[in-house]
Design an enzyme around this catalytic site. Structure first.
Site, short mmCIF file in Angstrom:
data_model
loop_
_atom_site.label_atom_id
_atom_site.label_comp_id
_atom_site.label_asym_id
_atom_site.label_seq_id
_atom_site.Cartn_x
_atom_site.Cartn_y
_atom_site.Cartn_z
N TYR A 106 0.84 -1.21 0.00
CA TYR A 106 0.00 0.00 0.00
C TYR A 106 0.87 1.26 0.00
O TYR A 106 0.62 2.20 -0.76
CB TYR A 106 -0.90 -0.02 1.23
CG TYR A 106 -1.91 1.11 1.30
CD1 TYR A 106 -3.02 1.12 0.46
CD2 TYR A 106 -1.76 2.15 2.21
CE1 TYR A 106 -3.96 2.14 0.53
CE2 TYR A 106 -2.68 3.18 2.29
CZ TYR A 106 -3.78 3.17 1.45
OH TYR A 106 -4.70 4.19 1.52
N LYS A 152 1.02 4.16 -2.90
CA LYS A 152 0.67 5.56 -2.62
C LYS A 152 1.87 6.49 -2.79
O LYS A 152 1.70 7.66 -3.16
CB LYS A 152 0.10 5.67 -1.20
CG LYS A 152 -1.26 4.98 -1.04
CD LYS A 152 -2.30 5.49 -2.02
CE LYS A 152 -3.68 4.93 -1.76
NZ LYS A 152 -4.69 5.48 -2.70
#
Length: 245
Positions: free
Chosen positions: A153, A157
């Site tokens: 993640y 990002k």
């Protein structure tokens, strides 16, 4: 740019932050395109229409290049322009590195990062002809500082931030702004599942000593659409959790 009668696409808009952003833009008088992988709740469509906004739904997974093209093409056909693109669609699949499979990593980057590229790639064709447009990408404070159990993640990002800055440089000459929002701990269905102990630990990392709410993020998205002299920036909505000085 005022967004009254403008067209706003919000990916991943069936719940949480995406839903709040769609509603916030509806209140400004914009035409709203809702997107998700599953059917959009009828009550959300009704709420958006209650503000006098026109609404259109286009289902599809934005990690699919052709589905992203369909989203852009159909929006242009229905409303005639694409003025704001909010790339909010995203997933989490948290595991420690030693337990994370190749698929865990690939799927998260495919949705969160490649999906954002896909929609930008297709939308820029429309926005370049218009010589105007606003692109807002949803990143995360995790993309700035990392987090245990979220290597996939965080990487996705962080990638969104690099993509945002590169796109901002490429598109600025045509009057197109590209920015990212990096939320911290926001009250959503994702944080609802945390235990009280975990919430206590999380709040302890926030100088304002509370979680944010989805409207805190939505207001920033509307602000970025209204200011055409901000581009290539990452706006943290995190209660002071990450301070870059």
């Amino acid at each position: 740019m005022t967004t009254e009668n403008k067209t706003v696409i919000v990916t991943g808009s069936s719940r949480g932050i995406g839903k709040a952003i769609a509603i916030a833009f509806a209140k400004t008088g914009a035409n709203i395109v809702l997107n998700g992988r599953n059917p959009i709740p009828a009550e959300l469509i009704a709420e958006i229409q209650s503000y006098g906004a026109k609404v259109h739904t286009i289902l599809g997974d934005m990690s699919d290049f052709d589905k992203a093209k369909q989203l852009i093409d159909e929006t242009k056909e229905v409303f005639g322009s694409i003025d704001v693109l909010v790339n909010n669609a995203g997933i989490t699949n948290d595991k420690l590195l030693m337990r994370m499979s190749e698929d865990d990593f690939d799927q998260t980057l495919s949705v969160n990062l490649k999906g954002t590229f896909n929609t930008i790639r297709h939308a820029t064709k429309v926005m370049l002809k218009q010589r105007s447009g606003t692109i807002i990408n949803m990143s995360s404070v995790v993309g700035l500082v990392g987090n245990v159990g979220q290597a996939n993640y965080a990487a996705s990002k962080a990638g969104v931030i690099g993509l945002t800055k590169s796109a901002a440089r490429e598109l600025a000459a045509r009057g197109i702004t590209v920015n990212a929002i990096a939320p911290g701990f926001i009250e959503t269905e994702m944080t609802d599942v945390l235990s009280d102990k975990m919430k206590e630990v999380a709040v302890g990392q926030v100088p304002l000593k509370r979680f944010g709410n989805v409207d805190d993020v939505a207001r920033v998205a509307v602000f970025l659409s209204e200011n055409n002299y901000i581009t290539g920036q990452v706006i943290n909505v995190d209660g002071g959790m990450v301070m870059n000085g």
